[in-house]
Write a protein that holds these residues in place. Structure first.
Motif, short mmCIF file in Angstrom:
data_model
loop_
_atom_site.label_atom_id
_atom_site.label_comp_id
_atom_site.label_asym_id
_atom_site.label_seq_id
_atom_site.Cartn_x
_atom_site.Cartn_y
_atom_site.Cartn_z
N GLN A 296 4.60 -11.19 -10.33
CA GLN A 296 3.43 -11.19 -11.21
C GLN A 296 3.62 -9.43 -9.88
O GLN A 296 3.16 -9.33 -9.19
N ILE A 297 3.32 -8.48 -11.12
CA ILE A 297 2.29 -7.16 -9.89
C ILE A 297 1.03 -7.55 -11.09
O ILE A 297 1.01 -6.53 -12.13
N SER A 298 -0.01 -6.38 -10.09
CA SER A 298 -0.86 -6.00 -10.88
C SER A 298 -1.18 -4.73 -9.86
O SER A 298 -0.51 -4.20 -9.13
N TYR A 299 -1.89 -3.07 -10.26
CA TYR A 299 -2.07 -2.46 -9.62
C TYR A 299 -3.60 -1.92 -9.42
O TYR A 299 -4.37 -2.06 -10.29
N THR A 300 -4.14 -1.37 -8.49
CA THR A 300 -5.33 -0.76 -8.59
C THR A 300 -5.29 0.51 -7.48
O THR A 300 -4.02 0.88 -6.54
N ASN A 301 -6.61 1.14 -7.10
CA ASN A 301 -6.46 2.20 -6.71
C ASN A 301 -6.97 1.76 -5.15
O ASN A 301 -7.44 2.56 -4.54
N SER A 302 -7.55 0.58 -4.69
CA SER A 302 -8.54 0.86 -3.69
C SER A 302 -8.10 -0.61 -3.01
O SER A 302 -7.89 -1.44 -4.00
N ILE A 303 -8.14 -0.78 -2.45
CA ILE A 303 -8.37 -2.16 -1.55
C ILE A 303 -9.39 -2.71 -0.84
O ILE A 303 -9.20 -4.44 -1.58
N ASP B 12 3.31 -13.01 -6.32
CA ASP B 12 2.16 -12.21 -6.76
C ASP B 12 1.91 -10.83 -5.71
O ASP B 12 1.02 -11.35 -4.61
N ILE B 13 2.11 -10.03 -6.28
CA ILE B 13 2.26 -8.51 -5.50
C ILE B 13 1.08 -7.46 -6.30
O ILE B 13 1.04 -7.37 -7.32
N VAL B 14 0.48 -7.25 -5.32
CA VAL B 14 -0.57 -5.90 -5.74
C VAL B 14 -0.25 -4.53 -5.22
O VAL B 14 -0.41 -4.53 -3.69
N VAL B 15 -0.34 -3.80 -5.73
CA VAL B 15 0.24 -2.37 -5.53
C VAL B 15 -1.07 -1.52 -5.47
O VAL B 15 -1.49 -1.40 -6.46
N VAL B 16 -1.39 -1.18 -4.51
CA VAL B 16 -2.44 0.18 -4.19
C VAL B 16 -2.30 1.66 -3.73
O VAL B 16 -1.37 1.30 -3.09
N ASP B 17 -2.79 2.14 -4.26
CA ASP B 17 -2.35 3.49 -3.92
C ASP B 17 -3.62 4.85 -4.99
O ASP B 17 -3.68 4.14 -6.03
N LEU B 18 -3.92 5.65 -3.98
CA LEU B 18 -5.07 6.24 -4.90
C LEU B 18 -4.51 7.30 -6.10
O LEU B 18 -5.72 7.86 -6.37
N SER B 19 -3.62 7.41 -6.09
CA SER B 19 -2.70 8.52 -6.89
C SER B 19 -2.30 7.37 -8.50
O SER B 19 -2.05 6.42 -8.53
N GLU B 20 -3.96 8.27 -9.55
CA GLU B 20 -2.99 6.75 -10.65
C GLU B 20 -1.35 7.14 -11.25
O GLU B 20 -1.01 6.57 -12.28
N GLU B 21 -1.46 8.63 -11.00
CA GLU B 21 -0.11 8.90 -11.34
C GLU B 21 1.45 8.63 -10.95
O GLU B 21 2.05 7.64 -11.08
N ALA B 22 1.14 8.62 -9.30
CA ALA B 22 1.84 7.80 -8.04
C ALA B 22 2.44 6.10 -9.30
O ALA B 22 3.46 5.21 -8.92
N LEU B 23 1.10 5.39 -9.63
CA LEU B 23 0.76 4.18 -10.08
C LEU B 23 1.37 3.80 -10.85
O LEU B 23 2.04 3.31 -11.40
N SER B 24 1.20 5.25 -12.04
CA SER B 24 1.49 4.91 -13.27
C SER B 24 3.23 5.36 -12.95
O SER B 24 4.59 4.61 -14.09
N VAL C 212 0.44 -1.24 -0.69
CA VAL C 212 0.13 -0.09 -0.30
C VAL C 212 1.06 0.90 -0.30
O VAL C 212 1.76 1.34 0.45
N GLY C 213 0.45 1.80 -1.26
CA GLY C 213 1.73 3.44 -1.14
C GLY C 213 3.02 2.94 -2.60
O GLY C 213 3.40 1.59 -2.47
N ALA C 214 2.34 3.82 -3.06
CA ALA C 214 3.60 2.90 -4.57
C ALA C 214 4.88 4.53 -4.62
O ALA C 214 5.23 4.62 -5.73
N GLY C 215 4.57 4.71 -3.59
CA GLY C 215 6.25 6.28 -3.96
C GLY C 215 7.21 5.51 -3.86
O GLY C 215 8.07 4.24 -3.88
N ASN C 216 8.69 5.92 -3.60
CA ASN C 216 9.30 5.84 -2.85
C ASN C 216 9.75 4.72 -1.84
O ASN C 216 10.45 3.49 -2.34
N LEU C 217 9.63 4.45 -0.93
CA LEU C 217 9.85 3.75 -0.40
C LEU C 217 8.66 2.82 -0.40
O LEU C 217 9.23 0.64 0.32
#
Length: 321
Positions: free
Chosen positions: A55-62, A29-41, A8-13
Motif C-alpha cells: 500500500q502506497i500513499s503520497y504527500t508533500n509534508s512530513i 504501508d509505505i508513505v512517500v514524501v516529496d516537496l515536488s508535486e512533479e516528483a510525486l507524479s 522521504v524523497g521520490a527521486g531515482n534512489l
C-alpha cells in the motif's frame, strides 16, 4: 498490523528503495514524501508500472502524516537532510536510514552530533551498503586478524566526491577503526558534477587511519568511461577487487584465490534490511555516530579543496551529494 515505512524523497534512489521493499517479508504501508508535486507524479507513474503490491500513499509534508511511523528512509540530497532528521526525531520516529553523503558541511555534522546526543533512544544508520554485500562480508571473515597496510582506490569518472565516503566506510569496516586523517593537497580540479549545482573531486586524496593503514584515492576524469579498482596491501599478501568485472583476487604467499561475485543493486537490499531492523532493532549498516566520525575528515578535506578555488563559507559547506 502492517508496519509503516516513510520514504522521504521520490527521486531515482527513493524509488529503488520502494521497489526493494517488495522483497520484505513484512506487510508494509509505505508513505512517500516529496516537496515536488512533479516528483510525486513521476514516482506514481513509474511505480504503477512496477506493479508494487504494498500500500502506497503520497504527500508533500512530513507534518501532514497522522499516526506512528515505524521506520523512515531519507533519500533526499544532503543539503536538506539535517532539517529532515530533526523533524523526524521531533515526531517520534526512532528508526531511520539516511542516504549518503549524510551531510555535506562541517556545521551540519557538528549539529548532528548534538542531535543524536539528545536522542539516544533513536537508532539511525547511514546507507553505505557495501557492508551488506556478500563478497565483502565473506572477505571480512577471511581476513580477520590480517594486517592492513594500505588501501588504494584508483579509477576514472567514479565520482570520488560523491562516492569516496563509500570506500572510507569499507576500509573502516575491514579494520574496525573509525579514526583517520585525510589530505586534499593533491586534488587538481573541483569541476561541476553531472548533477547541476554540485561538484566533484579530481586528483588524489591521501590519508591514514590511526591503526596504521594508509589510504589513497585517485580519480581522473578523462573521457566518459567509468573505471574503478580497489587494492588492499596486506601484511601477508594483497587483495585486488574489480567490482565492475565481479572479481576479487586474494594473494597470500605463493597461493592465489580468485573469487567471482555479483554486485547487488539497492533494489535487492532494502527489503531484507528493513526486515532485520523490524525483527532485531539492528542491522549491519554503519550507525550515524560512527558515520559522522568517518564523514568529518572526508568533508573537511573536500571543503579545503573547494574553498581554495571558490572561497570560504561559514558552514564549511561543499556541494556534494
Amino acid at each position: 498490523m502492517n508496519k509503516r515505512v516513510l520514504v522521504v524523497g521520490a527521486g531515482n534512489l527513493g524509488r529503488r528503495h520502494i521497489q526493494s521493499l517488495e522483497l520484505s517479508q513484512t506487510k508494509l504501508d509505505i508513505v512517500v514524501v516529496d516537496l515536488s508535486e512533479e516528483a510525486l507524479s513521476i514516482a506514481k507513474e513509474l511505480l504503477a508500472k512496477d506493479a508494487i503490491t504494498n500500500q502506497i500513499s503520497y504527500t508533500n509534508s512530513i507534518a501532514s502524516i497522522d499516526g506512528m511511523i515505524d521506520l523512515a528512509i531519507v533519500a533526499t540530497t544532503a543539503n536538506s537532510r539535517l532539517a529532515i532528521l530533526k523533524e523526524l526525531l521531533s515526531q517520534g520516529v526512532n528508526e531511520i536510514i539516511l542516504e549518503k553523503i549524510v551531510f555535506n558541511s562541517l556545521s551540519d555534522i557538528n549539529d548532528a552530533h548534538d542531535l543524536i546526543s539528545a536522542n539516544r533512544e533513536a537508532k539511525i544508520w547511514v546507507n553505505c551498503p557495501r557492508r551488506l554485500y556478500p563478497i565483502y562480508r565473506r572477505l571480512k571473515k577471511e581476513l580477520m586478524g590480517e594486517t592492513f597496510e594500505k588501501f588504494t582506490v584508483k579509477g576514472n569518472n567514479f565520482g570520488m566526491g560523491c562516492n569516496g565516503i563509500h570506500f572510507i566506510d569499507l576500509i573502516a569496516y575491514f579494520i574496525g577503526d573509525n579514526n583517520y586523517q585525510l589530505s586534499s593537497e593533491r586534488i587538481v580540479e573541483v569541476p561541476e558534477s553531472k548533477r547541476k549545482g554540485y561538484v566533484e573531486l579530481v586528483g588524489a586524496l591521501d590519508g591514514a587511519f590511526d591503526s596504521g593503514c594508509q589510504v589513497e584515492m585517485l580519480c581522473g576524469n578523462e573521457g566518459d568511461k567509468v573505471e574503478l579498482e580497489l587494492c588492499f596491501i596486506l601484511g601477508h599478501g594483497s587483495l585486488l577487487i574489480n567490482e565492475q568485472a565481479g572479481e576479487a583476487i586474494l594473494r597470500r604467499g605463493d597461493s592465489m584465490e580468485v573469487m567471482e561475485f555479483n554486485m547487488p543493486y539497492q533494489s535487492e537490499l532494502t527489503g531484507p534490511l528493513v526486515d532485520r531492523i523490524f525483527s532485531d532493532s539492528r542491522c549491519e549498516l554503519t550507525t550515524l555516530e560512527e558515520s559522522l566520525a568517518l564523514h568529518y575528515p572526508f568533508i573537511s578535506a573536500a571543503y579545503e579543496a573547494y574553498a581554495e578555488r571558490f572561497g570560504t563559507n561559514d558552514k564549511k559547506f561543499i556541494p556534494l551529494t
